[in-house]
Design a protein around this motif. Structure first.
Motif, mmCIF file in Angstrom:
data_model
loop_
_atom_site.group_PDB
_atom_site.id
_atom_site.type_symbol
_atom_site.label_atom_id
_atom_site.label_comp_id
_atom_site.label_asym_id
_atom_site.label_seq_id
_atom_site.Cartn_x
_atom_site.Cartn_y
_atom_site.Cartn_z
ATOM 1 N N HIS A 42 -6.538 0.559 2.111
ATOM 2 C CA HIS A 42 -7.892 0.031 1.898
ATOM 3 C C HIS A 42 -8.294 0.206 0.439
ATOM 4 N N ASP A 43 -9.158 -0.712 -0.017
ATOM 5 C CA ASP A 43 -9.697 -0.570 -1.364
ATOM 6 C C ASP A 43 -10.998 0.219 -1.322
ATOM 7 N N ARG A 93 -12.042 -2.691 2.319
ATOM 8 C CA ARG A 93 -11.344 -3.922 2.686
ATOM 9 C C ARG A 93 -9.862 -3.640 2.734
ATOM 10 N N ALA A 123 -6.187 -3.910 1.907
ATOM 11 C CA ALA A 123 -5.621 -4.260 0.606
ATOM 12 C C ALA A 123 -4.335 -5.079 0.697
ATOM 13 N N TRP A 150 4.072 -6.220 1.897
ATOM 14 C CA TRP A 150 3.256 -5.242 1.188
ATOM 15 C C TRP A 150 3.884 -3.846 1.230
#
Length: 465
Positions: free
Chosen positions: A244-245, A249, A251, A353
């Motif tokens: 998460h950022d 949110r 990422a 990712w």
């Protein structure tokens, strides 16, 4: 009160209430626990009981459909009207495990009625909500004078929902011609509360994975080798930290591609619900809220995609210290998905990712479970409006509000394979305690469910022609 269709429906339901509840209790006594092999015969017996009851209700077709696991029940009653729409009702007859020693105040498979509630495993999830359709259908016929439903009515009652529906999609694909419908009604859901009747308009999907990181071929001495070779536990921690950022949110690049945004109208409707965040936190056994910036708590759990760390482990877990670089570590992740997201695309995005987070010297493997797709029905869909009108009639003209489900289920498989909109009709409330000790159903709400379906088939016949 004049002898209107509404009064005929309500009178019929009240006159047949006792027999209906007796029959439901008989079904609830069958411990159809799909997760436990020792109850395999009970799940089969539950399917046989339901098929026989549907035949006695009047369905000219009532069949048991075998799967590679537990059996499903299919029933069909043609309308006789050449232009009548076809509606498929979905539910399940298997239940969660339950035992008196789990904290029940009565035998979970010996139904008891106390203070206007029926206590038993499956009373709300989902036998009670499947069974109210039988009483509602008979009330529909009594009120209209028809000898067959106003719609071509089909039922599909699964036997493995509580075990993750492992064979459900294959069954739907194999039997798609028999299951073809213009709309699907799912009665494995609930309402906001006893005083706030609601209709659910969608469910999130889910994709989950387990990632294994491997470094040295065995645990090695941290003094001799630490700081000079990659540590798989450190890599696992960094992957989790990068998920998460700063705005919470997800990422993962491309994760939000295709997401159907909330409309202003939907956000206003959610905001109208009497949501008590402090009470919600108590239910969650949590001490504060946290989530994607710019969204309310309800919007986060109903209408936004999320990523959660379900588990993380690696290295020495025993008492005291053990100064090693561990050989391996693991992370379990799950992703709740919303309308517009494709689980397969999400899996590829997550795979790419994760690969980008792993340094040289670390080998990794990522394994995904079986995904569930999200589904959503627009608020202005004519079939959804039929459900809303019918429920409002059952609840004496009260305003019906809208919710969504944060969890996941097999409803999207029906939508994808059959190409039909999915509607949700349930009367269970949060206090019913699905999967918990002392599961119950409110009897008055159960009868409101029957009353809703008694109105629904005529409304849908008119709306969907």
């Amino acid at each position: 009160m004049s002898d209107t269709p509404d009064s005929v429906v309500r009178t019929y339901i009240e006159r047949h209430r006792a027999a209906f509840l007796d029959d439901l209790a008989a079904w609830l006594r069958i411990p159809s626990v799909s997760a436990l092999p020792e109850h395999r015969d009970d799940v089969r017996r539950s399917a046989e009981w339901l098929a026989a009851k549907l035949a006695r209700t009047g369905f000219p077709v009532a069949e048991i459909w075998p799967t590679a696991g537990a059996p499903a029940v299919f029933a069909e009653w043609p309308s006789g009207d050449p232009d009548a729409p076809t509606v498929l009702v979905y539910g399940h007859h298997d239940v969660q495990p339950a035992a008196r020693e789990d904290g029940w105040h009565s035998d979970p498979f010996e139904p008891e009625i106390r203070d206007g509630r029926m206590y038993a495993r499956g009373a709300a999830d989902d036998k009670g909500q499947v069974f109210f359709h039988t009483l509602g259908l008979r009330a529909h016929l009594a009120a209209t004078g028809r000898t067959a439903p106003a719609v071509n009515l089909k039922l599909l009652v699964e036997g493995e929902e509580e075990s993750g529906s492992p064979h459900f999609r294959a069954l739907v694909e194999e039997r798609a011609d028999r299951l073809a419908a213009d709309a699907v009604v799912v009665s494995d859901t609930g309402m906001w509360s006893e005083s706030t009747p609601t209709v659910c308009t969608g469910m999130r999907g889910v994709a989950d994975c387990e990632i294994t990181f491997r470094g040295p071929d065995q645990d090695i001495h941290s003094g001799s080798f630490g700081g000079a070779v990659p540590n798989p536990a450190t890599v696992a921690a960094r992957v989790v930290a990068a998920l998460h950022d700063a705005d919470e949110r997800v990422a993962v690049p491309g994760f939000y591609d295709g997401v159907t945004p909330l409309t202003d109208d939907e956000r206003e409707l959610f905001a109208e619900l009497p949501f008590d965040e402090e009470a919600w936190l108590r239910t969650a056994r949590s001490h504060g809220t946290l989530g994607e910036a710019g969204y309310s708590t309800l919007e986060r759990v109903w209408a936004r995609p999320t990523a959660e760390v379900n588990g993380i482990g690696g290295g020495y877990q025993g008492p005291g210290g053990k100064t090693i670089v561990p050989a391996s570590a693991m992370v379990k992740l799950s992703f709740r998905l919303v309308d517009g997201q494709d689980p397969e695309k999400i899996e590829r995005a997550v795979t790419d990712w994760v690969a980008g987070q792993v340094p040289a010297g670390i080998r990794h493997e990522i394994v995904f479970g079986a995904p569930t797709r999200p589904c959503l029905t627009p608020l202005d869909h004519p079939a959804l409006q039929s459900v809303v009108r019918s429920m409002s009639r059952a609840f004496d003209g009260r305003t019906i509000r809208f919710t969504r489900e944060g969890g996941s289920g097999p409803a999207a498989d029906l939508r994808d394979v059959l190409g039909a909109p999915v509607l949700f009709l349930g009367i269970s409330v949060p206090s019913d305690g699905w999967h918990s000790p002392d599961e119950k159903v409110e009897l008055e709400l159960l009868l409101k469910g029957a009353e809703t379906t008694a109105h629904l088939w005529g409304d849908m016949a008119e709306t969907m022609r």
